[in-house]
Design an enzyme around this catalytic site. Structure first.
Site, mmCIF file in Angstrom:
data_model
loop_
_atom_site.group_PDB
_atom_site.id
_atom_site.type_symbol
_atom_site.label_atom_id
_atom_site.label_comp_id
_atom_site.label_asym_id
_atom_site.label_seq_id
_atom_site.Cartn_x
_atom_site.Cartn_y
_atom_site.Cartn_z
ATOM 1 N N LEU A 149 -5.949 6.623 2.447
ATOM 2 C CA LEU A 149 -7.182 7.296 2.023
ATOM 3 C C LEU A 149 -8.396 6.385 2.112
ATOM 4 O O LEU A 149 -9.524 6.862 2.173
ATOM 5 C CB LEU A 149 -7.006 7.840 0.601
ATOM 6 C CG LEU A 149 -5.968 8.969 0.488
ATOM 7 C CD1 LEU A 149 -5.690 9.299 -0.970
ATOM 8 C CD2 LEU A 149 -6.421 10.224 1.229
ATOM 9 N N LYS B 168 0.848 -1.204 0.000
ATOM 10 C CA LYS B 168 0.000 0.000 0.000
ATOM 11 C C LYS B 168 0.881 1.251 0.000
ATOM 12 O O LYS B 168 0.457 2.324 0.439
ATOM 13 C CB LYS B 168 -0.938 0.011 1.214
ATOM 14 C CG LYS B 168 -2.011 -1.068 1.170
ATOM 15 C CD LYS B 168 -3.052 -0.777 0.089
ATOM 16 C CE LYS B 168 -4.075 -1.893 0.002
ATOM 17 N NZ LYS B 168 -4.929 -1.777 -1.208
ATOM 18 N N LEU C 252 -1.472 9.572 4.349
ATOM 19 C CA LEU C 252 -2.680 9.025 4.997
ATOM 20 C C LEU C 252 -3.286 7.914 4.152
ATOM 21 O O LEU C 252 -3.398 8.042 2.934
ATOM 22 C CB LEU C 252 -3.697 10.170 5.137
ATOM 23 C CG LEU C 252 -5.035 9.816 5.786
ATOM 24 C CD1 LEU C 252 -4.843 9.520 7.265
ATOM 25 C CD2 LEU C 252 -6.024 10.963 5.605
ATOM 26 N N GLU D 280 -2.986 16.910 -0.360
ATOM 27 C CA GLU D 280 -4.192 17.329 0.371
ATOM 28 C C GLU D 280 -4.915 18.434 -0.389
ATOM 29 O O GLU D 280 -6.153 18.451 -0.467
ATOM 30 C CB GLU D 280 -3.821 17.850 1.774
ATOM 31 C CG GLU D 280 -3.392 16.770 2.756
ATOM 32 C CD GLU D 280 -1.903 16.479 2.727
ATOM 33 O OE1 GLU D 280 -1.247 16.762 1.709
ATOM 34 O OE2 GLU D 280 -1.385 15.959 3.742
ATOM 35 N N GLY E 184 0.831 12.777 4.689
ATOM 36 C CA GLY E 184 1.201 12.374 6.051
ATOM 37 C C GLY E 184 2.611 11.809 6.149
ATOM 38 O O GLY E 184 3.232 11.886 7.216
ATOM 39 N N GLY F 93 -3.262 17.465 8.388
ATOM 40 C CA GLY F 93 -3.809 17.317 9.744
ATOM 41 C C GLY F 93 -2.823 16.667 10.694
ATOM 42 O O GLY F 93 -3.146 16.369 11.839
ATOM 43 N N GLU G 36 4.677 14.652 6.679
ATOM 44 C CA GLU G 36 4.471 15.143 8.055
ATOM 45 C C GLU G 36 5.300 14.324 9.047
ATOM 46 O O GLU G 36 5.895 14.878 9.977
ATOM 47 C CB GLU G 36 2.983 15.090 8.418
ATOM 48 C CG GLU G 36 2.168 16.017 7.536
ATOM 49 C CD GLU G 36 0.718 16.153 7.958
ATOM 50 O OE1 GLU G 36 -0.012 15.138 7.904
ATOM 51 O OE2 GLU G 36 0.317 17.264 8.341
HETATM 52 C C1 1HE Z 1 -2.934 3.846 -1.171
HETATM 53 C C2 1HE Z 1 -2.360 5.126 -0.953
HETATM 54 C C3 1HE Z 1 -2.937 5.933 0.052
HETATM 55 C C4 1HE Z 1 -1.269 4.148 -2.527
HETATM 56 N N1 1HE Z 1 -3.990 5.443 0.746
HETATM 57 N N2 1HE Z 1 -3.971 3.414 -0.450
HETATM 58 N N3 1HE Z 1 -1.831 10.538 -0.259
HETATM 59 C C5 1HE Z 1 -1.969 10.629 -1.585
HETATM 60 O O1 1HE Z 1 -2.825 11.284 -2.107
HETATM 61 C C6 1HE Z 1 -0.988 9.798 -2.399
HETATM 62 C C7 1HE Z 1 -1.733 8.728 -3.161
HETATM 63 N N4 1HE Z 1 -0.818 7.748 -3.764
HETATM 64 C C8 1HE Z 1 -0.171 7.978 -4.927
HETATM 65 O O2 1HE Z 1 -0.208 9.047 -5.523
HETATM 66 C C9 1HE Z 1 0.630 6.831 -5.479
HETATM 67 O O3 1HE Z 1 0.167 5.616 -4.878
HETATM 68 C C10 1HE Z 1 2.165 6.936 -5.242
HETATM 69 C C11 1HE Z 1 2.740 8.057 -6.132
HETATM 70 C C12 1HE Z 1 2.505 7.211 -3.779
HETATM 71 C C13 1HE Z 1 2.841 5.591 -5.622
HETATM 72 O O4 1HE Z 1 2.486 5.214 -6.933
HETATM 73 P P1 1HE Z 1 2.665 3.668 -7.392
HETATM 74 O O5 1HE Z 1 2.346 3.643 -8.880
HETATM 75 O O6 1HE Z 1 3.962 3.152 -6.933
HETATM 76 O O7 1HE Z 1 1.551 2.822 -6.571
HETATM 77 P P2 1HE Z 1 -0.054 2.717 -6.825
HETATM 78 O O8 1HE Z 1 -0.318 1.736 -7.938
HETATM 79 O O9 1HE Z 1 -0.671 4.052 -6.980
HETATM 80 O O10 1HE Z 1 -0.575 2.127 -5.435
HETATM 81 C C14 1HE Z 1 -0.345 0.777 -5.048
HETATM 82 C C15 1HE Z 1 -1.431 0.401 -4.056
HETATM 83 O O11 1HE Z 1 -1.307 1.239 -2.901
HETATM 84 C C16 1HE Z 1 -2.832 0.670 -4.600
HETATM 85 O O12 1HE Z 1 -3.693 -0.283 -3.985
HETATM 86 P P3 1HE Z 1 -4.184 -1.632 -4.764
HETATM 87 O O13 1HE Z 1 -5.027 -2.337 -3.760
HETATM 88 O O14 1HE Z 1 -4.917 -1.134 -5.981
HETATM 89 O O15 1HE Z 1 -2.913 -2.363 -5.133
HETATM 90 C C17 1HE Z 1 -3.163 2.037 -4.055
HETATM 91 O O16 1HE Z 1 -4.543 2.275 -3.932
HETATM 92 C C18 1HE Z 1 -2.528 1.958 -2.673
HETATM 93 N N5 1HE Z 1 -2.220 3.279 -2.152
HETATM 94 N N6 1HE Z 1 -1.337 5.278 -1.809
HETATM 95 C C19 1HE Z 1 -4.486 4.217 0.471
HETATM 96 N N7 1HE Z 1 -2.453 7.127 0.358
HETATM 97 C C20 1HE Z 1 -2.737 13.436 8.781
HETATM 98 S S1 1HE Z 1 -3.527 13.910 7.420
HETATM 99 C C21 1HE Z 1 -2.529 13.550 6.078
HETATM 100 C C22 1HE Z 1 -3.332 13.718 4.801
HETATM 101 C C23 1HE Z 1 -2.676 13.018 3.657
HETATM 102 O O17 1HE Z 1 -1.680 12.360 3.804
HETATM 103 S S2 1HE Z 1 -3.400 13.250 2.150
HETATM 104 C C24 1HE Z 1 -2.327 12.511 0.990
HETATM 105 C C25 1HE Z 1 -2.707 11.115 0.703
#
Ligand code: 1HE
Length: 258
Positions: free
Chosen positions: A67, A26, A65, A133, A110, A141, A113
């Site tokens: 998501l 993940k 985080l 975010e 996060g 957050g 963070e």
């Molecule tokens: C996830 C998450 C996640 C990946 N929550 N499941 N964070 C984001 O908005 C970042 C979202 N993630 C991405 O943009 C990409 O995943 C990455 C650039 C980090 C990596 O890309 P990649 O091509 O290596 O991986 P992928 O194919 O996108 O993801 C692989 C798996 O991880 C996939 O799940 P699967 O079941 O389909 O295999 C994705 O859904 C899962 N995955 N990132 C849940 N973030 C205290 S408040 C803080 C607020 C925040 O942090 S907001 C920012 C959230």
């Protein structure tokens, strides 16, 4: 032994604790279990450990985080969730040992963070930083609005959130986020090398850097200078400091840069 989730692994290497966010399938997305695991771990650093190094398993430090857990929370649940992150990250920043973050791949949301709460950051060249975010319609957050502007400035943080800008490892170092950039795969070695140096410091010095310096920076000049005088006097009157000063004066200590 501490009760940690499988997604948070630790390994003791002499005086150094190697901590790994271990949820590569993940992309090391941080769910509640992991946040609570970080709180437990950094509240209970084993005796004898003098520095910790935190890194991420797989291709990324952390995708931030989880998501999929960001379900419909009502206002009060949302507040408790953010405050849980604050509690856990406070334990990293104001815990018992300095923490070196070793970053690679995504260090976003996060994940950024968590890295911001550490004391030194080492970034492999593959590292990229972002605050998605802004694009996801939410807000940081986990303490980024307090910690990140101190590292890179408010305007840069606002730019990252307004525009979704992705910052490279090199840019991140120029901005003051990481203190080192290494080749890919070289981060952990560098992090451990730094941790070993930190572990050799007098404990009062590391305490002052972790607990007093940030309070001085947060205070006004009058209070800051007084706190500096107090901690300088406390540090220099410790037996360890006296021994180190004597060692230098008698030619037994390393010179600067040696
Ligand atoms: C996830 C998450 C996640 C990946 N929550 N499941 N964070 C984001 O908005 C970042 C979202 N993630 C991405 O943009 C990409 O995943 C990455 C650039 C980090 C990596 O890309 P990649 O091509 O290596 O991986 P992928 O194919 O996108 O993801 C692989 C798996 O991880 C996939 O799940 P699967 O079941 O389909 O295999 C994705 O859904 C899962 N995955 N990132 C849940 N973030 C205290 S408040 C803080 C607020 C925040 O942090 S907001 C920012 C959230």
């Amino acid at each position: 032994m501490m009760n940690l989730p499988a997604s948070l692994t630790i390994e003791q290497k002499d005086e150094i604790l190697l901590v790994k966010i271990n949820r590569p399938e993940k992309r090391n997305a941080i769910n509640d279990e992991l946040v609570l695991g970080l709180e437990t771990l950094f509240s209970n650093i084993p005796k004898g450990i003098k520095c910790a190094v935190i890194s991420g398993e797989g291709q990324h430090f952390s995708a931030g985080l989880d998501l999929s857990e960001l379900k419909e929370r009502d206002i009060i649940e949302g507040l408790h969730h953010s405050r849980m992150w604050h509690r856990a990250l406070e334990k990293i920043q104001f815990g018992t040992v300095p923490v070196v973050a070793v970053l690679h791949g995504a260090c976003v949301g996060g994940g950024l963070e968590i890295a911001s709460a550490c004391h030194i950051r080492v970034a492999e060249k593959s590292t990229f930083y972002a605050l998605p975010e802004g694009q996801r319609g939410i807000f940081v957050g986990g303490g980024a609005s307090v910690r990140l502007p101190k590292l890179i400035g408010m305007a840069r943080m606002a730019d990252m959130m307004f525009t979704g800008r992705v910052i490279s490892a090199e840019e991140g170092m120029q901005m003051g986020f990481s203190q080192y950039v290494t080749e890919n795969e070289g981060g952990l070695e560098k992090g451990i090398e730094l941790a070993k140096k930190i572990a050799q410091n007098a404990e009062t010095t590391n305490y002052a850097l972790m607990h007093v310096l940030p309070r001085i920076v947060d205070s006004g000049q009058t209070e800051g200078l007084m706190m500096e005088s107090l901690i300088a006097t406390i540090s220099s009157s410790s037996p360890e400091a006296k021994k180190r000063l004597n060692d230098f004066l008698e030619g037994r200590a390393k010179k600067v840069g040696e």
